[in-house]
Scaffold this active site. Structure first.
Site, PDB file in Angstrom:
ATOM      1  N   GLY A  10       3.124  78.324  28.447  1.00  0.00           N
ATOM      2  CA  GLY A  10       2.582  77.007  28.107  1.00  0.00           C
ATOM      3  C   GLY A  10       2.127  76.265  29.352  1.00  0.00           C
ATOM      4  O   GLY A  10       2.102  76.829  30.447  1.00  0.00           O
ATOM      5  N   PHE A  11       1.792  75.020  29.154  1.00  0.00           N
ATOM      6  CA  PHE A  11       1.235  74.205  30.237  1.00  0.00           C
ATOM      7  C   PHE A  11       2.209  74.067  31.409  1.00  0.00           C
ATOM      8  O   PHE A  11       1.964  74.558  32.520  1.00  0.00           O
ATOM      9  CB  PHE A  11       0.855  72.839  29.663  1.00  0.00           C
ATOM     10  CG  PHE A  11       0.672  71.765  30.686  1.00  0.00           C
ATOM     11  CD1 PHE A  11      -0.272  71.895  31.695  1.00  0.00           C
ATOM     12  CD2 PHE A  11       1.445  70.613  30.637  1.00  0.00           C
ATOM     13  CE1 PHE A  11      -0.437  70.893  32.637  1.00  0.00           C
ATOM     14  CE2 PHE A  11       1.278  69.613  31.567  1.00  0.00           C
ATOM     15  CZ  PHE A  11       0.340  69.748  32.572  1.00  0.00           C
ATOM     16  N   ASP A  31       7.407  84.374  25.914  1.00  0.00           N
ATOM     17  CA  ASP A  31       6.559  83.446  25.146  1.00  0.00           C
ATOM     18  C   ASP A  31       5.732  84.242  24.143  1.00  0.00           C
ATOM     19  O   ASP A  31       5.120  85.244  24.520  1.00  0.00           O
ATOM     20  CB  ASP A  31       5.630  82.697  26.120  1.00  0.00           C
ATOM     21  CG  ASP A  31       5.060  81.425  25.513  1.00  0.00           C
ATOM     22  OD1 ASP A  31       4.599  81.475  24.357  1.00  0.00           O
ATOM     23  OD2 ASP A  31       5.077  80.386  26.199  1.00  0.00           O
ATOM     24  N   LEU A  73      12.104  76.274  28.208  1.00  0.00           N
ATOM     25  CA  LEU A  73      10.975  75.393  27.895  1.00  0.00           C
ATOM     26  C   LEU A  73      10.401  75.667  26.508  1.00  0.00           C
ATOM     27  O   LEU A  73       9.573  74.898  26.024  1.00  0.00           O
ATOM     28  CB  LEU A  73       9.843  75.580  28.930  1.00  0.00           C
ATOM     29  CG  LEU A  73       9.911  74.769  30.236  1.00  0.00           C
ATOM     30  CD1 LEU A  73      11.161  75.081  31.022  1.00  0.00           C
ATOM     31  CD2 LEU A  73       8.687  75.054  31.106  1.00  0.00           C
ATOM     32  N   TYR A 146      10.552  65.567  16.353  1.00  0.00           N
ATOM     33  CA  TYR A 146      10.532  66.165  17.690  1.00  0.00           C
ATOM     34  C   TYR A 146      11.639  65.556  18.559  1.00  0.00           C
ATOM     35  O   TYR A 146      12.423  66.270  19.187  1.00  0.00           O
ATOM     36  CB  TYR A 146       9.158  65.960  18.319  1.00  0.00           C
ATOM     37  CG  TYR A 146       9.047  66.508  19.723  1.00  0.00           C
ATOM     38  CD1 TYR A 146       9.108  67.870  19.966  1.00  0.00           C
ATOM     39  CD2 TYR A 146       8.887  65.655  20.814  1.00  0.00           C
ATOM     40  CE1 TYR A 146       9.006  68.374  21.262  1.00  0.00           C
ATOM     41  CE2 TYR A 146       8.774  66.147  22.107  1.00  0.00           C
ATOM     42  CZ  TYR A 146       8.840  67.513  22.321  1.00  0.00           C
ATOM     43  OH  TYR A 146       8.743  67.999  23.596  1.00  0.00           O
ATOM     44  N   LYS A 150      14.880  67.564  20.096  1.00  0.00           N
ATOM     45  CA  LYS A 150      15.200  67.631  21.529  1.00  0.00           C
ATOM     46  C   LYS A 150      16.553  66.980  21.815  1.00  0.00           C
ATOM     47  O   LYS A 150      17.286  67.428  22.699  1.00  0.00           O
ATOM     48  CB  LYS A 150      14.087  66.959  22.346  1.00  0.00           C
ATOM     49  CG  LYS A 150      12.829  67.805  22.451  1.00  0.00           C
ATOM     50  CD  LYS A 150      13.078  69.049  23.300  1.00  0.00           C
ATOM     51  CE  LYS A 150      11.818  69.839  23.566  1.00  0.00           C
ATOM     52  NZ  LYS A 150      12.029  71.010  24.421  1.00  0.00           N
TER      53      LYS A 150
END
Ligand code: UDP
Length: 317
Positions: A10-11, A31, A73, A146, A150
């Protein structure tokens, strides 16, 4: 060191992988996504990507046994997912974190968990201190799934911490930079980017007085590497952000100015963008003492500079 990064394609993960490789370490990314953001790393013999979900227990177990440090992540991120597929958000983010922590506990490997500024919700008491309250809306508003997922991940981290596992929780504040998302998708910077580069109006939701503090990815990565190395960070939740608060309408105007684009800035009602299940956060600003003291990292890239680098990168794509 051997570094495992779940969600490393991812980013943020792709930039983190790059940073550890630059230090001379070995990196494995776990991933299920395409390798677009890490393709440039594939030629490096110290890099490898395993294209599997963190929910694949046997593979996760083997990789955790191999590594010295786990960055967890892997998560479903982005407002369009919070309001579009809350089931997936909850499953990957909660169950995936439990799996990662369980494996790390079995092999006694330190875990750095990527959490989010979203967990403070719409607490009016800014800046958000790490001990501050979470102020979330109803479970009938999908947006909050979300933050809830988390927060459950953080509780799991601290539960494992009590059993002796070294963990660090990082709460990122709107990280942006090259490779963020596809244009027109994901987060506000990439949505504005698509509009900007086509010369279309930038769609500010509401009156644009809602604020964020955007963190340039290089600053976020330095903090993330430090969290993996610093014993002082263990057992802590730490905000990762910058002190530069900006209203979203100002962000739009800055992007237009920096790009030298003919785009205008327009204001659209929330319902025009997210038909239901959305509720905005009026102000989001981090307290930064822990980041400065425990990680010895300060955000160094001002917003205009970071936006300029990001716009240049997207223009080249
Ligand atoms: N936003 C906007 N126009 C868009 C997309 C987002 O004005 O086309 C606003 C959104 O309402 C929020 C801010 O930009 O106030 C940041 O949104 P984003 O989805 O990036 O993430 P958030 O910080 O809300 O988690």
């Amino acid at each position: 060191m051997r570094i495992l990064i779940t969600g490393g394609a991812g980013f943020l993960g792709s930039h983190l992988a790059e940073a550890w490789l630059d230090r001379g370490d070995e990196v494995t990314v776990l991933d299920p996504a395409a390798d677009l953001k890490v393709r440039h790393l594939r030629a490096n013999p110290r890099f490898r990507m395993i294209r599997e979900s963190v929910l694949h227990r046997d593979i996760l177990e083997g990789l955790v046994a191999w590594c010295d440090l786990v960055y967890h992540l892997a998560a479903v991120v982005g407002v369009e997912h919070y309001v579009g597929d809350p089931y997936q958000v909850l499953t990957v983010n909660i169950n995936g974190t439990q799996e990662a922590l369980t494996a790390a506990f079995r092999h006694q490997k330190k875990v750095v968990f990527s959490s989010t500024s979203e967990i403070y919700g719409r607490n009016p008491a800014v800046p958000f201190d790490e001990n501050g309250d979470r102020v979330l809306g109803s479970t009938l508003i999908d947006r909050w799934c979300y933050a809830t997922s988390k927060a459950a991940g953080e509780h799991l981290c601290f539960a494992f911490r009590r059993m002796g596992l070294p963990v660090v929780v990082l709460r990122y504040f709107n990280v942006y930079g090259p490779r963020l998302d596809q244009m027109d998708r994901g987060r506000v910077v990439t949505i504005f980017m698509g509009q900007l580069l086509r010369g279309e109006p930038l769609t500010v939701i509401g009156d644009g007085t809602q604020t964020r503090t955007f963190t340039y990815v290089d600053d976020a990565v330095r903090a993330t590497v430090a969290a993996g190395l610093s014993p002082d960070a263990e057992g802590q939740a730490i905000n990762v952000g910058s002190g530069e608060e900006v209203a979203i309408r100002d962000l739009a105007q800055r992007m237009v100015r920096i790009a030298g684009s003919p785009s205008r800035v327009i204001f659209v009602p929330q319902e025009a963008v997210y038909d239901r299940g959305y509720e905005d956060i009026p102000r989001r600003v981090p307290a930064l003492r822990r980041m400065h003291e425990l990680l010895s990292v300060r955000a160094e890239v001002p917003l205009d500079e970071g936006l300029s680098r990001t716009i240049e990168w997207f223009k080249r794509q």
